[in-house]
Motif scaffolding. Structure first.
Motif, PDB file in Angstrom:
ATOM      1  N   LYS A 554       0.830  -1.200   0.000  1.00 24.42           N
ATOM      2  CA  LYS A 554       0.000   0.000   0.000  1.00 24.42           C
ATOM      3  C   LYS A 554       0.867   1.253   0.000  1.00 24.42           C
ATOM      4  O   LYS A 554       0.578   2.214   0.679  1.00 24.42           O
ATOM      5  CB  LYS A 554      -0.930  -0.014   1.212  1.00 24.42           C
ATOM      6  CG  LYS A 554      -2.109   0.930   1.090  1.00 24.42           C
ATOM      7  CD  LYS A 554      -2.947   0.919   2.371  1.00 24.42           C
ATOM      8  CE  LYS A 554      -4.039   1.977   2.292  1.00 24.42           C
ATOM      9  NZ  LYS A 554      -4.784   2.081   3.563  1.00 24.42           N
ATOM     10  N   LYS A 555       1.946   1.185  -0.782  1.00 23.35           N
ATOM     11  CA  LYS A 555       2.838   2.329  -0.947  1.00 23.35           C
ATOM     12  C   LYS A 555       3.319   2.875   0.397  1.00 23.35           C
ATOM     13  O   LYS A 555       3.364   4.083   0.627  1.00 23.35           O
ATOM     14  CB  LYS A 555       2.157   3.422  -1.761  1.00 23.35           C
ATOM     15  CG  LYS A 555       1.775   2.970  -3.167  1.00 23.35           C
ATOM     16  CD  LYS A 555       1.095   4.082  -3.954  1.00 23.35           C
ATOM     17  CE  LYS A 555       0.738   3.602  -5.356  1.00 23.35           C
ATOM     18  NZ  LYS A 555       0.036   4.636  -6.156  1.00 23.35           N
ATOM     19  N   TYR A 556       3.665   1.962   1.294  1.00 25.57           N
ATOM     20  CA  TYR A 556       4.292   2.276   2.585  1.00 25.57           C
ATOM     21  C   TYR A 556       3.377   3.040   3.531  1.00 25.57           C
ATOM     22  O   TYR A 556       3.847   3.668   4.482  1.00 25.57           O
ATOM     23  CB  TYR A 556       5.604   3.050   2.387  1.00 25.57           C
ATOM     24  CG  TYR A 556       6.507   2.449   1.369  1.00 25.57           C
ATOM     25  CD1 TYR A 556       7.152   1.235   1.586  1.00 25.57           C
ATOM     26  CD2 TYR A 556       6.715   3.078   0.139  1.00 25.57           C
ATOM     27  CE1 TYR A 556       7.973   0.675   0.624  1.00 25.57           C
ATOM     28  CE2 TYR A 556       7.535   2.520  -0.828  1.00 25.57           C
ATOM     29  CZ  TYR A 556       8.154   1.324  -0.571  1.00 25.57           C
ATOM     30  OH  TYR A 556       8.967   0.771  -1.527  1.00 25.57           O
ATOM     31  N   GLN A 557       2.059   2.986   3.301  1.00 25.33           N
ATOM     32  CA  GLN A 557       1.143   3.590   4.258  1.00 25.33           C
ATOM     33  C   GLN A 557       1.076   2.721   5.512  1.00 25.33           C
ATOM     34  O   GLN A 557       1.586   1.605   5.548  1.00 25.33           O
ATOM     35  CB  GLN A 557      -0.243   3.740   3.639  1.00 25.33           C
ATOM     36  CG  GLN A 557      -0.288   4.718   2.472  1.00 25.33           C
ATOM     37  CD  GLN A 557      -1.689   4.881   1.922  1.00 25.33           C
ATOM     38  OE1 GLN A 557      -2.668   4.756   2.649  1.00 25.33           O
ATOM     39  NE2 GLN A 557      -1.793   5.152   0.625  1.00 25.33           N
ATOM     40  N   LEU A 558       0.449   3.238   6.561  1.00 26.32           N
ATOM     41  CA  LEU A 558       0.327   2.476   7.792  1.00 26.32           C
ATOM     42  C   LEU A 558      -0.439   1.184   7.537  1.00 26.32           C
ATOM     43  O   LEU A 558      -1.428   1.164   6.806  1.00 26.32           O
ATOM     44  CB  LEU A 558      -0.390   3.309   8.861  1.00 26.32           C
ATOM     45  CG  LEU A 558       0.311   4.600   9.295  1.00 26.32           C
ATOM     46  CD1 LEU A 558      -0.496   5.284  10.401  1.00 26.32           C
ATOM     47  CD2 LEU A 558       1.731   4.330   9.770  1.00 26.32           C
ATOM     48  N   ALA A 559       0.006   0.120   8.146  1.00 25.40           N
ATOM     49  CA  ALA A 559      -0.591  -1.196   7.910  1.00 25.40           C
ATOM     50  C   ALA A 559      -1.860  -1.366   8.726  1.00 25.40           C
ATOM     51  O   ALA A 559      -1.911  -1.048   9.921  1.00 25.40           O
ATOM     52  CB  ALA A 559       0.405  -2.297   8.259  1.00 25.40           C
ATOM     53  N   SER A 560      -2.874  -1.899   8.082  1.00 26.92           N
ATOM     54  CA  SER A 560      -4.145  -2.206   8.732  1.00 26.92           C
ATOM     55  C   SER A 560      -4.081  -3.586   9.378  1.00 26.92           C
ATOM     56  O   SER A 560      -3.355  -4.468   8.910  1.00 26.92           O
ATOM     57  CB  SER A 560      -5.264  -2.176   7.685  1.00 26.92           C
ATOM     58  OG  SER A 560      -6.393  -2.909   8.114  1.00 26.92           O
ATOM     59  N   PRO A 561      -4.864  -3.816  10.454  1.00 30.12           N
ATOM     60  CA  PRO A 561      -4.963  -5.178  10.993  1.00 30.12           C
ATOM     61  C   PRO A 561      -5.475  -6.187   9.980  1.00 30.12           C
ATOM     62  O   PRO A 561      -5.221  -7.385  10.131  1.00 30.12           O
ATOM     63  CB  PRO A 561      -5.954  -5.015  12.157  1.00 30.12           C
ATOM     64  CG  PRO A 561      -5.827  -3.588  12.572  1.00 30.12           C
ATOM     65  CD  PRO A 561      -5.579  -2.833  11.296  1.00 30.12           C
ATOM     66  N   LEU A 562      -6.163  -5.733   8.925  1.00 31.46           N
ATOM     67  CA  LEU A 562      -6.600  -6.659   7.884  1.00 31.46           C
ATOM     68  C   LEU A 562      -5.430  -7.118   7.026  1.00 31.46           C
ATOM     69  O   LEU A 562      -5.569  -8.036   6.223  1.00 31.46           O
ATOM     70  CB  LEU A 562      -7.666  -5.998   7.007  1.00 31.46           C
ATOM     71  CG  LEU A 562      -8.994  -5.714   7.706  1.00 31.46           C
ATOM     72  CD1 LEU A 562      -9.933  -4.962   6.782  1.00 31.46           C
ATOM     73  CD2 LEU A 562      -9.647  -7.005   8.179  1.00 31.46           C
ATOM     74  N   ALA A 563      -4.273  -6.487   7.194  1.00 32.43           N
ATOM     75  CA  ALA A 563      -3.062  -6.908   6.500  1.00 32.43           C
ATOM     76  C   ALA A 563      -2.094  -7.626   7.430  1.00 32.43           C
ATOM     77  O   ALA A 563      -1.430  -8.577   7.023  1.00 32.43           O
ATOM     78  CB  ALA A 563      -2.367  -5.702   5.865  1.00 32.43           C
ATOM     79  N   MET A 564      -1.999  -7.159   8.698  1.00 29.42           N
ATOM     80  CA  MET A 564      -0.974  -7.696   9.604  1.00 29.42           C
ATOM     81  C   MET A 564      -1.537  -8.339  10.861  1.00 29.42           C
ATOM     82  O   MET A 564      -0.776  -8.796  11.715  1.00 29.42           O
ATOM     83  CB  MET A 564       0.002  -6.593  10.013  1.00 29.42           C
ATOM     84  CG  MET A 564      -0.601  -5.527  10.910  1.00 29.42           C
ATOM     85  SD  MET A 564       0.670  -4.392  11.532  1.00 29.42           S
ATOM     86  CE  MET A 564      -0.325  -3.361  12.606  1.00 29.42           C
ATOM     87  N   GLY A 565      -2.871  -8.385  11.004  1.00 34.59           N
ATOM     88  CA  GLY A 565      -3.422  -8.881  12.248  1.00 34.59           C
ATOM     89  C   GLY A 565      -3.102  -7.945  13.386  1.00 34.59           C
ATOM     90  O   GLY A 565      -3.114  -6.722  13.237  1.00 34.59           O
TER      91      GLY A 565
END
Length: 735
Positions: A554-565
């Motif tokens: 996501k172009k280095y945006q903050l990671a969502s829990p839907l991506a990293m738990g």
């Protein structure tokens, strides 16, 4: 099948199934076609489900459906595979924390469901292992082609292989290796990642050189081969898990999944339910279909689902210019090569590096390739040219996460490229020296979510937040099979190695499996749900620069829990989580009952019609929260969702916790009560979390926050991610 319908005349359910199949067959086949259509067994299952798999004609299937005790049947499916430094990256330490507390996972048995194993690998030697195999082990070392029973030892305590269905589906097939021996490499890699023994001087052609070992280096390994060069089928996967449970494994590690199936048709969901009932923890991979949402598989409420992240290690080379400037770069060229004082060529007519014919005009020089088109196409053209080397200009995270550089190429950043081009244009005789095979550690920021890692919400059950956790997945070094290509130089030179760098959630899964094995060793009486809770609530949402984890997809945006738990796995904090969210088989049954499944669908998972659906509940006692809303909500409409949770104190005898909430954007979150007081260990307390969110427009959006229980005057911090999300259709809306 419903076993309660088995006639008393039969001594076992296998005999009952055999009788049913016999009744389907013609007693005297009169033609070759009729003989070929004769129904036949593939497997009988004892643990993961009550039933069998068989080859049936459509007519036989229709007859079978009318048999007493028939519950349901599904067409077999194909499974999808998900593909030295990581223990340090996870802060595993021989002096303190989870390693010594668990005695490195000693006598915990990890069952690896994969493509087999290469038993001669140094990672599976039993040096330093307790020679007495745990008494609970009931498995065998199954002999087969190129594999005899003496190849098992105190580390690799058992192997089995399952190919009945691949043979049934492909009559006359000639298997490349009819045994548990790995001919793919995937199973050897995952097994050694989870529990490989210590191996000194392991490397990938000089990159990442050091001592290789698994996350639980003293755990036992049992391998169940279900993946074959010729394919992988659900019936074989089910048989492997069924046998692993019977053999007495403590942890099941399975780096594969089935896409686009509901829970009641998902072999892993069905099999893992039986494992959960016996407190066998099942660790699975999320899949490699990211970064679009709702692409993960294994989004199963009773398993651990692992996303993949990057590691704080970079594989490097360096560029030294003729004026002594030194430019760092990235490479995985698999040779100890040095390009010394070679002409540096920057020519606009060839700088796209997309034509092998034009590159042939560069005689023994180092060409500078501008960031035009695909960097993979540039690498291909350079590999087939006669240039001495190339400087590639790119920030392509895919290349850095996947590796494979068959040309003597160095990748530099666009920022560093300006100085290199300036030198090449200004110097009358520009020269370049390139060196390879360097490894850098403690690079920042790390981890980041891997671009390929599949994202939630779970298509099979979106009401539980998935994935659960992120673990190292990109360019993981672990054991491999010899005599197979692991690297390439140019178009025609193929190289092999005993250790390989590969990427995928297949690699993150065994990291989680290894941590789970360590926790099993430290807390042998904890349930599968308790161990999963400890892993989730102790996860770290920050990278090694102490900033929120970013998302490479996501172009280095903050990671969502839907991506990293919940974040990156933190083994030492999981050892002492303070509070846990436990769950019983009955809780999962209540969840299934709330899904409005019919009797047939429920029986497929629960395996018994004695279940009680009088108290259905979609509010599973899970250590995370996801509030889903319909995308058609009108502007101004308010979503209110309540979650009831119960936590168990596994920390200090007397403890007080206070709730701190970071609410998702556009939502209000209330926790009641916001203080939990525990007077003794293992005491349970309940609370309610209420989310109110308002829809301001029709555009689907995702917001996230967290609930953190902080112990007063204590060390425990118990964190749960919160997500407010539209119930996204498959592949819609970037996260």
């Amino acid at each position: 099948m419903d076993k309660s319908h088995m006639p008393t005349a039969f001594t076992s359910h296998h005999h009952w199934y055999s009788s049913i199949l016999d009744s389907l067959n013609s007693p005297n086949p009169t033609s070759l076609e009729e003989y070929k259509s004769t129904s036949s067994f593939v497997y009988t299952y004892n643990h993961v489900l009550h039933g069998f798999s068989a080859s049936l004609s459509p007519e036989e299937y229709e007859t079978l459906r009318k048999s007493p005790g028939f519950v349901s049947a599904y067409v077999d499916r194909n499974a999808t595979l998900d593909t030295t430094h990581t223990p340090e990256f996870l802060s595993l330490n021989p002096s303190t924390g989870l390693w010594p507390a668990s005695n490195y996972g000693e006598d915990v048995i990890i069952g690896v469901i994969d493509s087999g194993v290469w038993p001669e690998s140094e990672s599976f030697k039993d040096d330093g292992m307790n020679t007495k195999v745990p008494a609970k082990w009931k498995g065998i070392c199954q002999a087969g082609e190129g594999f005899n029973s003496s190849m098992c030892n105190s580390k690799l305590i058992g192997v089995r292989y399952f190919n009945n269905d691949i043979i049934a589906a492909n009559p006359g097939i000639n298997l490349r290796m009819n045994s548990a021996r790995d001919t793919v490499g995937h199973g050897t890699h995952t097994a050694s990642t989870a529990a490989g023994n210590y191996v000194s001087d392991a490397s990938y052609f000089g990159y990442g050189k050091g001592t290789a070992r698994g996350i639980a280096p003293r755990a036992r390994v049992a391998v169940y081969k279900v993946n074959w060069d010729e394919g992988r089928y659900a019936s074989d996967v089910l048989a492997g898990i069924d046998q692993a449970i019977a053999d007495g494994v403590d942890v099941i590690s399975i780096s594969l999944g089935f896409d686009g199936v509901p829970l009641y048709e998902d072999p892993i969901a069905i099999a893992s339910f039986a494992a959960m009932e016996k407190d066998v923890v099942v660790s699975t991979s999320a899949g490699n279909a990211g970064p679009l949402p709702r692409t993960l598989h294994n989004g199963i409420p009773w398993v651990l689902t692992a996303a993949a992240g990057t590691i704080d290690r970079s594989f490097a080379g360096s560029l030294t210019l003729g004026d002594d400037q030194i430019i760092p770069g990235w490479t995985l060229f698999p040779a100890n090569a040095i390009i010394k004082s070679s002409p540096l060529v920057y020519n606009k007519s060839i700088s796209a590096c997309n034509s092998s014919e034009l590159l042939y005009e560069v005689l023994d020089g180092v060409v500078i390739c501008e960031p035009v088109g695909s960097i993979y196409d540039q690498i291909d053209h350079i590999s087939t040219s006669n240039v001495a080397g190339a400087i590639l200009i790119s920030n392509d995270t895919k290349l850095f996460e996947l590796g494979e550089v068959p040309c003597p190429c160095l990748v530099i950043s666009p920022e560093d490229a300006a100085a290199v081009i300036k030198y090449a244009e200004a110097s009358p005789i520009p020269l370049a020296t390139i060196t390879f095979r360097k490894t850098k550690i403690s690079t920042k920021p790390a981890p980041a979510v891997a671009y390929y890692s599949s994202r939630g919400p779970s298509p099979s059950y979106p009401g539980v937040l998935k994935p659960d956790i992120m673990a190292p997945g990109s360019l993981v070094l672990a054991a491999w099979i010899p005599y197979e290509s692991t690297a390439q130089i140019g178009p025609n030179v193929y190289l092999s190695s005993d250790y390989n760098l590969i990427s995928g959630t297949s690699m993150s899964c065994p990291h989680v499996s290894g941590v789970v094995a360590l926790l099993k060793g430290a807390h042998p009486k904890w349930s599968a749900a308790a161990i999963r809770s400890a892993v989730i609530t102790s996860a770290n949402p920050l990278d090694n620069s102490l900033n929120p984890i970013r998302d490479n997809g996501k172009k280095y945006q903050l990671a969502s829990p839907l991506a990293m738990g919940a974040g990156h796995i933190d083994p030492n904090r999981a050892l002492d989580p303070g509070l846990i969210y436990d769950a019983t088989p009955k809780d999962y049954i209540n969840l299934l009952c709330s899904m409005k499944l019919n009797k047939t669908q429920l029986l497929a998972i629960i395996r018994s019609d004695s279940y009680d659906c009088s108290n259905p509940s979609s509010d599973l006692n899970y250590p995370s929260f996801i509030a889903l809303y319909n995308q058609t909500r009108m502007p101004g409409e308010v979503l209110v969702q309540k979650f009831q949770r119960t936590v168990t104190n596994v920390g200090d005898e007397v403890a007080t916790y206070k709730a701190t909430v970071n609410a998702p954007k556009g939502s209000a979150v209330r926790v009641s009560p916001n203080t939990l007081v525990f007077k003794r260990k293992y005491e349970m307390q309940s609370y309610t979390l209420t989310i109110k969110s308002r829809s301001w427009d029709k555009k689907p959006d995702i917001s996230y926050g967290e609930l953190v229980w902080v112990q007063e005057k204590g060390k425990h911090v118990v964190r749960s991610p919160i997500v407010v999300s539209p119930n996204i259709p498959h592949g819609n809306v970037a996260l």
